[in-house]
Write an enzyme that holds these catalytic residues in place. Structure first.
Site, PDB file in Angstrom:
ATOM      1  CE  LYS A 163      -3.080   7.617   7.511  1.00 10.22           C
ATOM      2  NZ  LYS A 163      -3.456   6.238   7.023  1.00 10.22           N
ATOM      3  CE  LYS A 177      -3.616   2.651   0.149  1.00  7.50           C
ATOM      4  NZ  LYS A 177      -4.702   2.575   1.125  1.00  7.50           N
TER       5      LYS A 177
END
Length: 299
Positions: A243, A175
């Protein structure tokens, strides 16, 4: 299968509806109860704490905001495997984490869960809210092959593709690769839009002009309209990208990978936060690169 689900937000809610439509029984918890209660009309059962899920569910799926949220939901007070819980994990055999969190934390959490007899699958997704609504998410999974095989029919209720990438943590690392590509591409699209507009070219026609060429992509077709027009629904937020790209930078440092482009995007996102754009949609990359007074940031 009897399932639990923590985090029925923009992504989680349509995923839960796909599970219900596929015939699964789903018990749902969310920190904001109203978000869970909204799914009761679809057939979901609402519980008061994550701990309540373990009495009902063979597998509990997570789709929460960040690493700390995963730790709180699983190991915190009232969590699935919180220290205040009995050693018995109830019916729960697996935790499937669809959140995007740090690979190192994933490996730590999986080891802690294993000591309680619970298997851990890290299964972050790509495809955004449209993919969740359509049931076409790409799922990149890390964990034991037998565990993933057991849960793949469940995940396929909302995932068009489930790819086993390796041991626990491999899904999260995949990811991060996805986010590095997406972040750099959206930033590149914003630069191109800014260049076209500065040169007096109609930037809104870039997708048409570049269709079929090497620069053509889903991201180009998705974000050029959002960067050149108003009235579009926002997709994601710069805060979420920041983030994720910070986690990419941590992974690069830990592995020794050389990622100067990701580093540049990281600084761009920090600049956006300093400009007050953290909550803006991803198309606001163009406002960071070409700041101007007047209209609010684009969706």
């Amino acid at each position: 299968m009897d399932l639990g689900f923590c985090g029925p937000g923009l992504m989680g809610a349509p995923m839960i509806r796909h599970l219900l439509n596929a015939g699964h029984s789903v018990w749902v918890w969310n920190r904001t109860r109203a978000k869970a209660q909204a799914l009761a009309a679809d057939g979901a059962h609402v519980v008061d704490t994550p701990r309540d899920l373990v009495a009902h569910a063979q597998a509990v799926l997570l789709c929460v905001s960040d690493t700390q949220a995963v730790e709180d939901v699983v190991f915190g007070l009232g969590g699935l495997l919180g220290e205040d819980a009995a050693d018995d994990a109830g019916r729960m055999r697996w935790i499937v984490d669809h959140s995007s969190i740090a690979p190192a934390a994933t490996r730590e959490y999986a080891a802690r869960a294993a000591r309680r007899g619970v298997g851990w699958i890290d299964a972050p997704v790509s495809g955004g809210v449209p993919g969740a609504q359509a049931g076409t998410l790409a799922v990149m999974a890390g964990g034991n092959a037998a565990d993933i095989a057991a849960l793949e029919p469940v995940i396929r209720a909302y995932g068009a593709r489930v790819t086993h990438m390796g041991d626990v943590g491999a899904g999260q690392m995949t990811k991060l690769c996805n986010q590095a590509i997406v972040c750099a591409t959206v930033a590149g699209v914003a630069e191109a839009v800014g260049l076209a507009q500065a040169a007096g070219i109609d930037a809104a026609r870039l997708p048409e002009a570049l269709a079929g060429g090497w620069a053509d992509s889903v991201l180009l077709r998705t974000f050029v309209p959002r960067m050149t027009e108003t009235g579009h629904e926002p997709i994601g937020s710069l805060k979420t990208f920041q983030k994720d790209i910070d986690t990419v930078a941590d992974a690069a440092q830990a592995t020794g990978a050389v990622m100067p482009v990701a580093g540049a995007v990281q600084q761009l996102l920090r600049l956006g936060a300093a400009m007050g754009l953290a909550e803006a949609g991803l198309a606001a990359f163009v406002d960071i690169l070409r700041p101007r007074a007047g209209p609010a940031p684009r969706a």
